[in-house]
Design a protein around this motif. Sequence first.
Motif, PDB file in Angstrom:
ATOM      1  N   VAL A  64     -11.102  19.296  -1.317  1.00  0.00           N
ATOM      2  CA  VAL A  64     -11.053  18.219  -2.204  1.00  0.00           C
ATOM      3  C   VAL A  64     -11.679  16.876  -1.361  1.00  0.00           C
ATOM      4  CG1 VAL A  64      -9.471  18.946  -3.569  1.00  0.00           C
ATOM      5  CG2 VAL A  64      -8.554  17.530  -1.540  1.00  0.00           C
ATOM      6  N   GLY A  85     -13.423  14.072  -2.919  1.00  0.00           N
ATOM      7  CA  GLY A  85     -13.739  12.757  -3.926  1.00  0.00           C
ATOM      8  C   GLY A  85     -13.183  11.704  -3.715  1.00  0.00           C
ATOM      9  N   GLY A  86     -12.290  11.456  -2.504  1.00  0.00           N
ATOM     10  CA  GLY A  86     -11.788  10.153  -2.280  1.00  0.00           C
ATOM     11  C   GLY A  86     -12.499   9.443  -1.580  1.00  0.00           C
ATOM     12  N   ARG A 121      -8.186   3.161   2.473  1.00  0.00           N
ATOM     13  CA  ARG A 121      -7.457   3.072   3.571  1.00  0.00           C
ATOM     14  C   ARG A 121      -8.204   3.106   5.135  1.00  0.00           C
ATOM     15  NH1 ARG A 121      -2.518   6.928   3.642  1.00  0.00           N
ATOM     16  NH2 ARG A 121      -3.679   8.017   2.038  1.00  0.00           N
ATOM     17  N   GLN A 150     -15.685  15.466  -9.743  1.00  0.00           N
ATOM     18  CA  GLN A 150     -14.910  15.071 -10.707  1.00  0.00           C
ATOM     19  C   GLN A 150     -15.494  13.503 -11.398  1.00  0.00           C
ATOM     20  OE1 GLN A 150     -12.151  13.194  -7.187  1.00  0.00           O
ATOM     21  NE2 GLN A 150     -10.801  13.661  -9.228  1.00  0.00           N
ATOM     22  N   GLY A 203      -7.331  11.244  -9.093  1.00  0.00           N
ATOM     23  CA  GLY A 203      -6.671  11.716  -7.955  1.00  0.00           C
ATOM     24  C   GLY A 203      -6.966  13.342  -7.965  1.00  0.00           C
ATOM     25  N   HIS A 204      -6.587  13.884  -6.760  1.00  0.00           N
ATOM     26  CA  HIS A 204      -7.032  15.119  -6.266  1.00  0.00           C
ATOM     27  C   HIS A 204      -6.683  16.068  -7.186  1.00  0.00           C
ATOM     28  CE1 HIS A 204      -3.194  14.646  -3.941  1.00  0.00           C
ATOM     29  NE2 HIS A 204      -3.844  13.773  -3.337  1.00  0.00           N
ATOM     30  N   GLN A 262      -7.845  19.151   2.684  1.00  0.00           N
ATOM     31  CA  GLN A 262      -8.355  17.752   2.483  1.00  0.00           C
ATOM     32  C   GLN A 262      -9.508  17.496   3.538  1.00  0.00           C
ATOM     33  OE1 GLN A 262      -5.209  15.057   1.492  1.00  0.00           O
ATOM     34  NE2 GLN A 262      -4.054  16.161   3.094  1.00  0.00           N
ATOM     35  N   ASP A 263     -10.072  16.419   3.471  1.00  0.00           N
ATOM     36  CA  ASP A 263     -11.394  15.935   4.035  1.00  0.00           C
ATOM     37  C   ASP A 263     -11.280  15.817   5.272  1.00  0.00           C
ATOM     38  OD1 ASP A 263      -9.966  13.601   3.673  1.00  0.00           O
ATOM     39  OD2 ASP A 263     -11.550  12.954   1.971  1.00  0.00           O
ATOM     40  N   ILE A 295       3.564  10.754   4.422  1.00  0.00           N
ATOM     41  CA  ILE A 295       3.284  11.937   3.717  1.00  0.00           C
ATOM     42  C   ILE A 295       4.249  12.564   3.032  1.00  0.00           C
ATOM     43  CG2 ILE A 295       1.571  12.655   5.514  1.00  0.00           C
ATOM     44  CD1 ILE A 295       3.307  14.605   6.750  1.00  0.00           C
ATOM     45  N   GLU A 338       6.586  12.837  -3.129  1.00  0.00           N
ATOM     46  CA  GLU A 338       5.717  11.700  -2.629  1.00  0.00           C
ATOM     47  C   GLU A 338       6.620  10.985  -1.744  1.00  0.00           C
ATOM     48  OE1 GLU A 338       2.490  11.005  -1.652  1.00  0.00           O
ATOM     49  OE2 GLU A 338       2.123  12.966  -2.634  1.00  0.00           O
ATOM     50  N   ASN A 380       4.693  17.497   3.494  1.00  0.00           N
ATOM     51  CA  ASN A 380       3.507  18.111   3.132  1.00  0.00           C
ATOM     52  C   ASN A 380       2.145  18.020   3.313  1.00  0.00           C
ATOM     53  OD1 ASN A 380       1.645  19.194   0.920  1.00  0.00           O
ATOM     54  ND2 ASN A 380       1.420  17.122   0.266  1.00  0.00           N
ATOM     55  N   ASN A 391      -0.624  18.798   2.318  1.00  0.00           N
ATOM     56  CA  ASN A 391      -1.520  19.000   1.316  1.00  0.00           C
ATOM     57  C   ASN A 391      -2.740  20.338   1.404  1.00  0.00           C
ATOM     58  OD1 ASN A 391      -1.020  18.243  -1.168  1.00  0.00           O
ATOM     59  ND2 ASN A 391      -2.558  16.468  -1.250  1.00  0.00           N
ATOM     60  N   GLN A 441      -0.916  18.936  -5.288  1.00  0.00           N
ATOM     61  CA  GLN A 441      -0.029  19.613  -5.125  1.00  0.00           C
ATOM     62  C   GLN A 441       1.128  19.815  -6.043  1.00  0.00           C
ATOM     63  OE1 GLN A 441      -1.002  16.589  -3.811  1.00  0.00           O
ATOM     64  NE2 GLN A 441       0.566  15.433  -3.017  1.00  0.00           N
ATOM     65  N   TYR A 483      -1.989  19.167  12.173  1.00  0.00           N
ATOM     66  CA  TYR A 483      -2.168  18.064  11.172  1.00  0.00           C
ATOM     67  C   TYR A 483      -2.495  16.983  12.088  1.00  0.00           C
ATOM     68  CZ  TYR A 483      -1.173  15.074   7.322  1.00  0.00           C
ATOM     69  OH  TYR A 483      -1.109  14.105   6.466  1.00  0.00           O
ATOM     70  N   LYS A 490      -6.890   8.740   8.241  1.00  0.00           N
ATOM     71  CA  LYS A 490      -6.817   8.119   7.215  1.00  0.00           C
ATOM     72  C   LYS A 490      -6.657   6.680   7.130  1.00  0.00           C
ATOM     73  CE  LYS A 490      -4.541  12.020   4.874  1.00  0.00           C
ATOM     74  NZ  LYS A 490      -4.218  12.307   3.162  1.00  0.00           N
TER      75      LYS A 490
END
Length: 601
Positions: free
Chosen positions: A118, A120-121, A125, A208, A237-238, A266-267, A303, A322, A352, A354, A401, A424, A428
């Motif tokens: 994903v 698209g973001g 931040r 998207q 959103g994703h 994620q990216d 997270i 969240e 999480n 993701n 998620q 991880y 970001k």
Amino acid sequence: QKNLSILSPDQIELGKMLLETGQGHLFENWPDPGVDDDEKKALLAQVVLLNSSYPGGLASYIKTAKELLADSKSGKNPFDGFTPSVPSGEVLTCGDDNFVKYEETGVKQVQNAAFVLVAGGLGERLGYKGIKVALPMETTTGTCFLQHYIESILSLSEASCREAQGECRRDVPFVIMTSDDTHERTLQLLESNAYYGMKPTQVKLLKQEKVACLADNDARLALDPNSKYRIQTKPHGHGDVHALLYSSGLLKEWKDAGLRWVLFFQDTNGLLFKAIPSALGVSATKEYHVNSLAVPRKAKEAIGGITKLTHTDGREMVINVEYNQLDPLLRATGHPDGDVNCETGYSPYPGNINQLILELGPYIDELSKTGGAIKEFINPKYKDSTKTEFKSSTRLECMMQDYPKTLPPSARVGFTVTETWLAYAPVKNNAEDAAKVPKGNPYHSATSGEMAIYRANSMILRKAGVKVDDPVTQVFNGQEVEVWSRVVWKPKWAVTFADVKSKVRGNNSVSEKSTLVIKGRNILIEDLSLDGALIVDSVDGAEVKVGGCVGNNGWRIEGIDNDDSSATALAEEVRIRGFKINKMDQLQQSYSEPGNFCLKP
Ligand code: UGB
């Protein structure tokens, strides 16, 4: 009414629906036919797009928006009736027998998997001007995230093929979800780099669309501040990835081709592929319909927390809550201190990351019912406590998620926790915000993301028996980080811990000031003592044994002061890290012919 003649029958139908759902303001004060006709048609064309790209269409979007806005205004708790508790899942430790066993199982499954990124973001931040997947993951080699992801998928699928004794059935599909903000630049990055070695037919980009903004509690669609003939839109959103995969027909195609797994990621997490083989092994062994990857999480870390929710009516689900919701939920359900660390120094709710592994069969069954629509939420910023007006327009949002939220209780939903250092290290946050992160919590910046790669690779080498020096602590862009030896390898050298172990023999040591870059497939590290920079590359047919004492001035990490005028000449990719690599001296060897070689200075 007067303007009906300029619209198509479809557009007229949609216009009627809008009038019935309280959207008359969109057509208010329209001039007579002949004036601004193209603009009027463009507005309706936009309505057609907004309608077709949302599961259930615009009418359903407006209906849900009205409900969620009313809930938000009345302060309804989305977790009403639910009690949180700590779920149980598989906890892995890199390098132990269990981990290796799961990796082996997982690698075999890769040829039955499709990978979905994903991307698209926009990364507000982070504040980087480019697309995030183009950002170098580390600056020793300059490899960007997208290149690393593609090379990891290719190498994993080759390894999977080897396990199947060459009986490879297919090229592993790779989907990238883009948005208007990222689509063109993602395509351009792929095309200008020959898809980093992947066949272009293996890669599919799904874009998207944004969703309509809402101006008030009646869910009146907001007009763009710059044009009365455009509806303002924002990202949804994703979570869109599920509806897009479903409507594209890809899921069915994959099922017909015999695939079993879909992996989402994620990216900007340069570590994630180190955890994928073992987590996929867990999915296959435990037959999980949904497997979320998780890491130990510091209380209040930004997270989501994986949580078991039990409703008074008996419903149960294991779901991401969240970070901004977990603390109030705990406080409201008998935990007056909220989200706090337990004796381990971490929150009992795993974090999480993701990265989801879904079993394709049950996934399609579910999406055939929902069309891929995911439970949405709304987060309006009100002007005051009366909650009657918004500071700026809002919109519905959804997260990938949240997919398990609609699943029946019979669905097997689990999670797999691995060490954070292994799995991880997302990029970001911009440097300024990262520097303000409370001590002990992760920065999630370009600085920490790069250092995490060196740390993970050094730790893996240590577990494989190499003596790697302890790190030193340094401060870059106001962030205190551990600087480990700069160890980097291409995925074709190793995609699992077992790969690393099989390519490292004898007594090896790597000093703290060292850089080790392994680019070739068949490179064996045997009795190497490294104190400097060593870069080895080779073609696939070359077998290279690397050993002996390598010493040189090496590549030094040098801090940069972004307030200094000389720093402005540096690329943004460098400045956001707060350091640069001064490549002073190195031993660099490249083997371009097949054969057996020995590099032993
Ligand atoms: N993304 C899209 O593709 N489209 C969109 O419309 C929005 C995003 P963020 P977020 O791992 O630290 C998530 O913004 O949403 C892509 C989890 O919800 O980086 O704040 C975007 O390109 C959270 O539970 O993250 O938080 C990127 O690849 C926690 O796991 C991805 O979606 C957190 O990530 C995530 O977007 C985390």
